[in-house]
Each structure stands twice: as C-alpha cells, then as structure tokens.
Design a protein around this motif. Structure first.
Motif, PDB file in Angstrom:
ATOM      1  N   VAL A   1       1.643   3.468  -7.370  1.00 19.00           N
ATOM      2  CA  VAL A   1       2.073   2.300  -6.595  1.00 19.00           C
ATOM      3  C   VAL A   1       3.961   1.661  -6.538  1.00 19.00           C
ATOM      4  O   VAL A   1       4.495   1.291  -5.858  1.00 19.00           O
ATOM      5  CB  VAL A   1       1.301   1.023  -5.931  1.00 19.00           C
ATOM      6  N   ASP A   2       3.881   1.241  -7.915  1.00 19.47           N
ATOM      7  CA  ASP A   2       5.146   0.705  -8.569  1.00 19.47           C
ATOM      8  C   ASP A   2       6.212   1.280  -8.259  1.00 19.47           C
ATOM      9  O   ASP A   2       7.380   0.990  -7.750  1.00 19.47           O
ATOM     10  CB  ASP A   2       4.957   0.442  -9.785  1.00 19.47           C
ATOM     11  N   ILE A   3       5.895   2.820  -8.883  1.00 19.40           N
ATOM     12  CA  ILE A   3       6.899   4.270  -8.070  1.00 19.40           C
ATOM     13  C   ILE A   3       7.737   3.811  -7.128  1.00 19.40           C
ATOM     14  O   ILE A   3       8.912   3.906  -6.473  1.00 19.40           O
ATOM     15  CB  ILE A   3       6.997   4.979  -9.570  1.00 19.40           C
ATOM     16  N   GLU A   4       6.774   4.190  -5.805  1.00 18.08           N
ATOM     17  CA  GLU A   4       6.684   4.228  -4.872  1.00 18.08           C
ATOM     18  C   GLU A   4       7.853   3.518  -4.370  1.00 18.08           C
ATOM     19  O   GLU A   4       9.234   3.499  -3.502  1.00 18.08           O
ATOM     20  CB  GLU A   4       5.588   5.036  -3.689  1.00 18.08           C
ATOM     21  N   GLN A   5       7.308   1.925  -4.718  1.00  9.57           N
ATOM     22  CA  GLN A   5       8.310   0.876  -4.189  1.00  9.57           C
ATOM     23  C   GLN A   5       8.984   0.238  -4.973  1.00  9.57           C
ATOM     24  O   GLN A   5       9.756  -0.007  -3.931  1.00  9.57           O
ATOM     25  CB  GLN A   5       6.884  -0.747  -4.581  1.00  9.57           C
ATOM     26  N   ALA A   6       9.309   1.074  -6.277  1.00 15.45           N
ATOM     27  CA  ALA A   6      10.686   1.303  -6.407  1.00 15.45           C
ATOM     28  C   ALA A   6      12.050   1.725  -6.162  1.00 15.45           C
ATOM     29  O   ALA A   6      12.981   1.051  -6.359  1.00 15.45           O
ATOM     30  CB  ALA A   6      10.487   0.764  -8.395  1.00 15.45           C
ATOM     31  N   VAL A   7      11.552   2.908  -5.932  1.00 15.50           N
ATOM     32  CA  VAL A   7      12.105   4.031  -5.800  1.00 15.50           C
ATOM     33  C   VAL A   7      14.242   3.768  -4.462  1.00 15.50           C
ATOM     34  O   VAL A   7      14.901   3.146  -5.107  1.00 15.50           O
ATOM     35  CB  VAL A   7      12.566   5.503  -5.396  1.00 15.50           C
ATOM     36  N   PRO A   8      13.542   2.668  -3.447  1.00 17.45           N
ATOM     37  CA  PRO A   8      14.396   1.991  -2.413  1.00 17.45           C
ATOM     38  C   PRO A   8      15.399   0.910  -3.066  1.00 17.45           C
ATOM     39  O   PRO A   8      16.279   0.739  -2.757  1.00 17.45           O
ATOM     40  CB  PRO A   8      12.973   2.141  -1.559  1.00 17.45           C
TER      41      PRO A   8
ATOM     42  N   HIS B   1       8.082  12.459  -4.222  1.00 18.21           N
ATOM     43  CA  HIS B   1       8.285  11.688  -3.091  1.00 18.21           C
ATOM     44  C   HIS B   1       8.432  10.758  -2.431  1.00 18.21           C
ATOM     45  O   HIS B   1       9.216  10.809  -1.505  1.00 18.21           O
ATOM     46  CB  HIS B   1       6.467  11.816  -3.032  1.00 18.21           C
ATOM     47  N   ALA B   2       9.316  10.130  -3.307  1.00 20.31           N
ATOM     48  CA  ALA B   2       9.820   8.501  -2.611  1.00 20.31           C
ATOM     49  C   ALA B   2      11.413   8.184  -3.174  1.00 20.31           C
ATOM     50  O   ALA B   2      11.547   8.332  -1.928  1.00 20.31           O
ATOM     51  CB  ALA B   2       9.314   7.539  -3.693  1.00 20.31           C
TER      52      ALA B   2
ATOM     53  N   SER C   1      -2.878   5.440  -9.389  1.00 15.58           N
ATOM     54  CA  SER C   1      -2.781   4.300  -8.671  1.00 15.58           C
ATOM     55  C   SER C   1      -3.931   3.429  -8.322  1.00 15.58           C
ATOM     56  O   SER C   1      -5.847   3.608  -8.639  1.00 15.58           O
ATOM     57  CB  SER C   1      -2.550   4.593  -7.047  1.00 15.58           C
ATOM     58  N   VAL C   2      -3.249   2.015  -8.277  1.00 14.57           N
ATOM     59  CA  VAL C   2      -4.073   0.881  -9.158  1.00 14.57           C
ATOM     60  C   VAL C   2      -4.265  -0.418  -8.253  1.00 14.57           C
ATOM     61  O   VAL C   2      -4.846  -1.154  -8.133  1.00 14.57           O
ATOM     62  CB  VAL C   2      -3.909   0.619 -10.898  1.00 14.57           C
ATOM     63  N   LEU C   3      -2.594  -0.792  -8.248  1.00 16.11           N
ATOM     64  CA  LEU C   3      -1.946  -1.833  -7.722  1.00 16.11           C
ATOM     65  C   LEU C   3      -2.126  -2.032  -6.566  1.00 16.11           C
ATOM     66  O   LEU C   3      -2.160  -2.932  -6.185  1.00 16.11           O
ATOM     67  CB  LEU C   3      -0.256  -2.031  -7.938  1.00 16.11           C
ATOM     68  N   ASP C   4      -2.667  -1.031  -5.783  1.00 14.39           N
ATOM     69  CA  ASP C   4      -2.530  -1.471  -4.398  1.00 14.39           C
ATOM     70  C   ASP C   4      -4.326  -2.157  -3.856  1.00 14.39           C
ATOM     71  O   ASP C   4      -4.354  -2.788  -2.395  1.00 14.39           O
ATOM     72  CB  ASP C   4      -2.525  -0.012  -3.058  1.00 14.39           C
ATOM     73  N   GLU C   5      -5.015  -2.371  -5.279  1.00 13.48           N
ATOM     74  CA  GLU C   5      -6.508  -3.137  -5.037  1.00 13.48           C
ATOM     75  C   GLU C   5      -5.845  -4.585  -5.077  1.00 13.48           C
ATOM     76  O   GLU C   5      -6.901  -5.096  -5.358  1.00 13.48           O
ATOM     77  CB  GLU C   5      -7.350  -2.691  -6.076  1.00 13.48           C
ATOM     78  N   TYR C   6      -4.776  -4.585  -5.513  1.00 11.93           N
ATOM     79  CA  TYR C   6      -4.864  -6.119  -6.241  1.00 11.93           C
ATOM     80  C   TYR C   6      -3.465  -7.037  -4.980  1.00 11.93           C
ATOM     81  O   TYR C   6      -3.015  -7.594  -5.188  1.00 11.93           O
ATOM     82  CB  TYR C   6      -4.381  -6.585  -7.411  1.00 11.93           C
TER      83      TYR C   6
ATOM     84  N   GLY D   1     -11.715  11.127 -13.067  1.00 14.18           N
ATOM     85  CA  GLY D   1     -11.817  10.901 -11.674  1.00 14.18           C
ATOM     86  C   GLY D   1     -11.326   9.516 -11.056  1.00 14.18           C
ATOM     87  O   GLY D   1     -11.805   9.310 -10.360  1.00 14.18           O
ATOM     88  N   GLN D   2      -9.957   9.042 -11.886  1.00 11.53           N
ATOM     89  CA  GLN D   2      -9.568   7.761 -11.279  1.00 11.53           C
ATOM     90  C   GLN D   2      -8.560   8.546 -10.285  1.00 11.53           C
ATOM     91  O   GLN D   2      -8.317   9.784 -10.435  1.00 11.53           O
ATOM     92  CB  GLN D   2      -8.320   7.247 -12.317  1.00 11.53           C
ATOM     93  N   ARG D   3      -8.072   7.651  -9.145  1.00 11.22           N
ATOM     94  CA  ARG D   3      -8.054   7.907  -8.349  1.00 11.22           C
ATOM     95  C   ARG D   3      -5.982   8.353  -8.589  1.00 11.22           C
ATOM     96  O   ARG D   3      -5.392   7.254  -9.102  1.00 11.22           O
ATOM     97  CB  ARG D   3      -7.577   6.839  -7.027  1.00 11.22           C
ATOM     98  N   THR D   4      -5.225   9.517  -8.420  1.00 10.00           N
ATOM     99  CA  THR D   4      -4.058   9.162  -8.183  1.00 10.00           C
ATOM    100  C   THR D   4      -3.345   9.713  -7.149  1.00 10.00           C
ATOM    101  O   THR D   4      -3.886  10.543  -6.049  1.00 10.00           O
ATOM    102  CB  THR D   4      -3.542  10.648  -9.296  1.00 10.00           C
ATOM    103  N   ALA D   5      -2.550  10.140  -7.673  1.00 13.39           N
ATOM    104  CA  ALA D   5      -1.038  11.041  -6.735  1.00 13.39           C
ATOM    105  C   ALA D   5       0.442  11.743  -7.599  1.00 13.39           C
ATOM    106  O   ALA D   5       0.838  11.097  -7.648  1.00 13.39           O
ATOM    107  CB  ALA D   5      -0.107   9.313  -5.640  1.00 13.39           C
ATOM    108  N   PRO D   6       0.140  12.735  -6.780  1.00 18.03           N
ATOM    109  CA  PRO D   6       1.095  13.815  -6.844  1.00 18.03           C
ATOM    110  C   PRO D   6       2.359  13.349  -7.146  1.00 18.03           C
ATOM    111  O   PRO D   6       3.069  12.729  -6.010  1.00 18.03           O
ATOM    112  CB  PRO D   6       0.347  14.746  -6.619  1.00 18.03           C
TER     113      PRO D   6
END
Length: 336
Positions: A148-155, A19-20, A175-180, A9-14
């Motif tokens: 979140v970490d991966i998408e922001q790290a790639v660039p 994609h990044a 996806s966890v870190l967007d809550e912090y 049930g945890q929120r995830t991104a494929p």
C-alpha cells in the motif's frame, strides 16, 4: 528465488513498485526507467515489459546509471533508477550526491534489499544505507511498510521536485496498511493505533511488525500506540515530538543498523527540542550480519514480532516509568 519476509498465509501484492510505475507512465510521458542489470530483482521488469521504449538497461554500472539518470532529468524526464541498495549507496554515492542531489534534480533512486531483507550476507545487506544517505542534502528518503505504501508513494515521488531514495520491498509484498484507513503523505508520519502505555515509532517493514506486536501485547493489557514514519528524511518532527511528550515508553523500530537511522533521528529530535524522554531502539546491531534464512536472521537480530514483544515486556517490567510527561530517563547504550 526472491526471499520474502511475509508471514505464511499473509495477504500480499506482487511487484507493487513495478505495477505502480507502469500505471504512472501511462499518465505521464516523462517517466523513464533504468536498471543496472537487475530489472527482474527490483520489479522494474514490469515497467520494462509495459513500456520497452522508455526502459534503459545500463548493465552492471551503477555510477553510469545514476549519471545517465541525471542527464535525463536535466532535459525534463522523470527517471526511476533501480538497483540493490548496497550498490546505490556504497558504490555510487558520489554520483548520487554530486550529479543528482547537488543540482537538486528529480531523479528517483530505488534500492532493493534494504536492511535485513536478504540472507545473502554483508555484500548484499544494506544495513547502513540510511546512515550514509541522511547526510546528503536535498535528498528525500522513504522507507515503506508494505505494498500500500509503495503504490501510493510512487506518484508522489515522481511529483517531488528534488531527488528521492526509496527502500524497495520487492516480489510478493504484504498488504497491511489498508486495514488502518491509511494514506501515504510524503514527509508525514501517521498514527495507526493509539495507546496509553507504549508508543512504537517505526519505519519500513518494522511497522508491520510493530502492529503485530501491539496486538499481541493487548493480551497482556498493555495499550500500545503505533506511529508509522514512512519518510525518514525529512522527518515529521512535530509528530515525533507529540508522540514522545507523554509518560509512555518510547520504542523505535527499524530495519537498519542502530547507528545513523531512525533511532538516532528520533533521539536527536527530542534532544534538540529539550525533551528528556528515554528512547529504546529496536534495530540491527552495529556489525556485519550473518547469512541464512530470513526468519532465523530476524529472530537472531531482534526484528521478529516475538523479539519485539519480549523486548517491550522486559522494558515495562524492568525499567522505572516516568512520573510526568517529559521526565528524564537513565541513558543506556544503543543496542539492538
């Protein structure tokens, strides 16, 4: 089937990496992708399908892939070369070191299945990749917590002038870190929670578990801080020292063997600065691990949230607390 460490049930991104990288390539014509016959299993297939003319399938030849990536970087391209972590480190280290790191080329090595993220057993479990690569000069090492970490790290990896190594979380990634209110900054740690009693210094997927454990421990009136360390090398020493120069219990958490990873990096940072704080390592044991289902293996080897909570409770209940900041603590063998 790609095994996932996500909770039910945890929120995830494929495929956040794929994609990044595909989005970044739309803005930067220098971006190219390479795979050693594992595009589907490193999420590189997303980039391949979006930019087929800039994708290179190198076959099961990791040394050749890294050598080709070095040549591409020499002529101004920005390659991302993906394979399993065990193959990038154990099999192709000499090419990574001498073809890429020694000339300080902008090659980004993407290693899937880091640590205990597969049940396939020792042939695919890269439990010692940080220990191997931390000694390589010029190399930046990133261990992301989530999508979140991966998408922001790639660039930021693409923009870094020298080589990088990314411990890839693949498939449906939590996806966890967007809550912090978090933003990835290459080379910087981030305090996600404050707390008076315990500080959990974590990297990779273990930051997700650290946050879960901190919430659980609140029920016991234990106030837990979490310092996320997405860049293992260079380590944010100032943030580590600031976290450890208190009377809190200091615990490191990593999806890696206890030898040569975050725990030893944190401990050496404190020792070299003359800080006598005891460090409790939560990590994988110094042994070849079993095959099996990921939840079972994480429980067995101490990476599950339940195991972390039990370890912290035991340390608080059975270990004398320091009476002043920086007070020396008894040493213990580095067990997981």
């Amino acid at each position: 089937m790609i095994a996932s460490f996500a909770d039910p049930g945890q929120r995830t991104a494929p495929a956040p990496f794929g994609h990044a990288l595909a989005r970044l390539a739309e803005q930067d014509a220098r971006i190219v992708g390479l795979s050693a016959d594992l595009a589907k299993y490193t999420d590189m297939h997303v980039f391949r399908d979006a930019h087929p003319q800039r994708f290179f399938q190198m076959g099961m030849a990791e040394q050749t892939m890294l050598g080709a990536a070095a040549g591409m970087a020499e002529v101004g391209l920005v390659p991302f070369a993906s394979t399993y972590s065990v193959f990038a480190t154990r099999r192709a280290y000499d090419f990574l070191c001498l073809d890429i790191a020694e000339p300080n080329l902008n090659v980004n090595v993407v290693g899937a299945l880091p640590g205990l993220t597969t049940g396939y057993g020792p042939s695919h479990q890269a439990t010692e990749d940080l220990a191997i690569l931390r000694g390589c000069p010029n190399l930046t090492i990133v261990d992301p917590c989530d999508a979140v970490d991966i998408e922001q790290a790639v660039p930021q990896l693409a923009a870094a002038p020298g080589p990088t190594y990314l411990r890839l979380l693949r498939g449906n990634v939590p996806s966890v870190l967007d809550e912090y209110d978090y933003r990835f900054q290459l080379g910087k740690a981030a305090e996600l929670r404050t707390g008076r009693d315990v500080v959990l210094i974590s990297t990779g997927l273990m930051t997700m578990r650290a946050l879960q454990a901190a919430q659980r421990l609140e029920a016991d009136s234990v106030d837990v801080a979490v310092l996320h360390v997405p860049t293992v090398k260079p380590l944010d020493r100032e943030a580590v020292l600031a976290a450890a120069r208190t009377d809190r219990l200091v615990v490191t958490l990593e999806n890696h063997t206890v030898v040569g990873g975050l725990a030893e990096s944190v401990a050496s940072t404190l020792a070299f600065a003359g800080v006598g704080t005891r460090v409790v390592p939560i990590a994988l044991p110094d042994e070849f691990l079993a095959a099996g289902a990921l939840p079972t293996l994480h429980d067995r080897y101490g990476l599950s949230t339940d195991a972390i909570v039990q370890r912290v409770r035991a340390e608080l209940g059975g270990t004398p607390r320091p009476t002043r900041p920086g007070a020396a603590q008894p040493t213990v063998p580095p067990t997981a």
